[in-house]
Scaffold this motif. Structure first.
Motif: not given
Lengths: 276, 136
Positions: B47-48, B51-52, B80, B87
């Motif tokens: 999940k973290e 983000k990046n 995930k 994206t």
């Protein structure tokens, strides 16, 4: 009385130990009682005997109670049997298995259907409805693998539908596998309405059918470090098929225990055999 | 981002999640008693990570046995990565199975069908140990 530092620590430790022991014992006692209840919810010998004179059922939960289930029933001319495997084992598995059994009772006995696959279609709908909130929160994706058969004693036609499940039948030394759909009941969903295909085949008398959850073939053997495997299971069934079903059960249990040896049981086990 | 590395044990797989060196691997056996506890750390890591993320992400799933509860969590990980894939980032899963293991081959195919992220399902070349006592 003055205790030394060591003695105080021992007393505290002992108190904690006793608490944990009682707690654990309490949990185990409830699980054993739940096993007793689960056995009551699953079909009894008399339910089987009304439908199939020669059958066996080998049922061994991994953890006292389990997520595997079996079911038998009658609808008109159809004698219906099923083996299911819900995600998880122990308490969570057992709760799902009870839910699954209630769905089976409701759908098979209460709803109209022509093909047995429709029962799985309906089960899938009910399952999704039940866990809808969990799914929306993106949290729950429990599912069930299940194989369900319906044998028409008059026409000798077998119907079979499976969700990640296969039915094995042996006739005249030939082993055939009917393969169900490659998606489960519930779980992760792509389709709006999931449909399950019904296999239809005429079977002669003296055909022996087997339905199994994954537990038997997934069992790790202590001596080999390998899983039992579906190939070995098929070969084993071919070896025992001519024996009376009650003997088959005993031999299957021995085979399982001898393979497993002192290894822990990997998963819930459920193996059903029916001689038509 | 902190590396997550967990040694393989009897019932849980080797985990290497190393963003810096671009190594993402799950290898071995997965049938933990406390699956939620084991996998939530890993799912949180992903999940973290998304983000990046790195420009390219390849996750190797090299599993000998996975029980149903573990599959639930592996699905969550792949979800995930589906998000990341959508994206526009380069993401791929490599699912490896032992040569005569139809079950694990099938499981790989099923996961491939259900997820958007590309999954290759291939036979493992070397039947070496995965940091575990059980021999094959």
């Amino acid at each position: 009385m003055n205790y030394t530092e060591e003695e105080i620590t021992y007393t505290e430790l002992h108190t904690e130990y006793v608490k944990l022991y009682k707690n654990n014992k309490g949990l185990l006692d409830s699980m054993h009682y739940a096993a007793f209840v689960q056995q009551g919810i699953l079909p009894q010998e008399r339910h089987f005997k009304r439908l199939f004179s020669d059958y066996f059922i080998m049922y061994k939960p991994q953890s006292i109670i389990g997520g595997d289930l079996y079911w038998v029933g009658q609808k008109g001319n159809l004698k219906i049997f099923a083996v299911g495997d819900c995600t998880g084992h122990g308490i969570s598995g057992a709760m799902l298995s009870v839910l699954a059994l209630s769905f089976l009772n409701y759908i098979v006995l209460g709803k109209d259907f022509t093909l047995i696959g429709e029962v799985l279609d309906e089960m899938d709908k009910k399952w999704i409805e039940t866990f809808q909130q969990g799914i929306e929160l993106g949290y729950n994706n429990d599912w069930m693998e299940i194989g369900i058969g319906a044998y028409n004693t008059e026409t000798r036609e077998l119907q079979y539908a499976g969700a990640f499940s296969k039915l094995t039948y042996i006739v005249e030394d030939e082993l055939v596998e009917l393969v169900g759909n490659k998606y489960p009941i519930g779980g992760w969903q792509l389709e709006k309405e999931r449909k399950f295909k019904t296999h239809q085949i005429i079977l002669p008398k003296n055909t022996t059918l087997y339905l199994s959850s994954d537990g038997f073939k997934d069992q790790f053997g202590y001596k080999t470090g390998k899983r039992y495997g579906s190939r070995r299971l098929k070969d084993f069934l071919k070896q025992i098929v001519k024996l009376p079903m009650s003997n088959q059960k005993i031999i299957a249990e021995k085979e399982f225990i001898s393979w497993k040896s002192i290894e822990e049981q990997t998963d819930d086990v459920c193996l059903m055999g029916i001689k038509l | 981002m902190k590396k997550l590395e967990i040694a393989a044990r009897d019932q849980t797989p080797l985990i290497i999640l190393d963003k810096e060196n671009s190594i993402f691997e799950i290898r071995g056996y997965s049938y933990p008693d406390e699956a939620l506890e084991f996998y939530s750390e890993i799912i949180d890591w992903f999940k973290e990570y998304i983000k990046n993320p790195n420009t390219e992400t390849k996750l190797i799933l090299d599993l000998i046995y996975v029980n149903s509860t573990s599959i639930k969590f592996i699905n969550e990980i792949l979800k995930k990565l589906d998000e990341l894939f959508l994206t526009g980032k380069t993401v791929a899963i490599e699912w490896l199975y032992m040569a005569d293991d139809e079950d694990m081959q099938q499981l790989g195919s099923v996961l491939k069908d259900f997820h958007k992220v590309p999954v290759t399902v291939s036979v493992k070349k070397n039947s070496k140990e995965n940091g575990k006592q059980k021999m094959f």
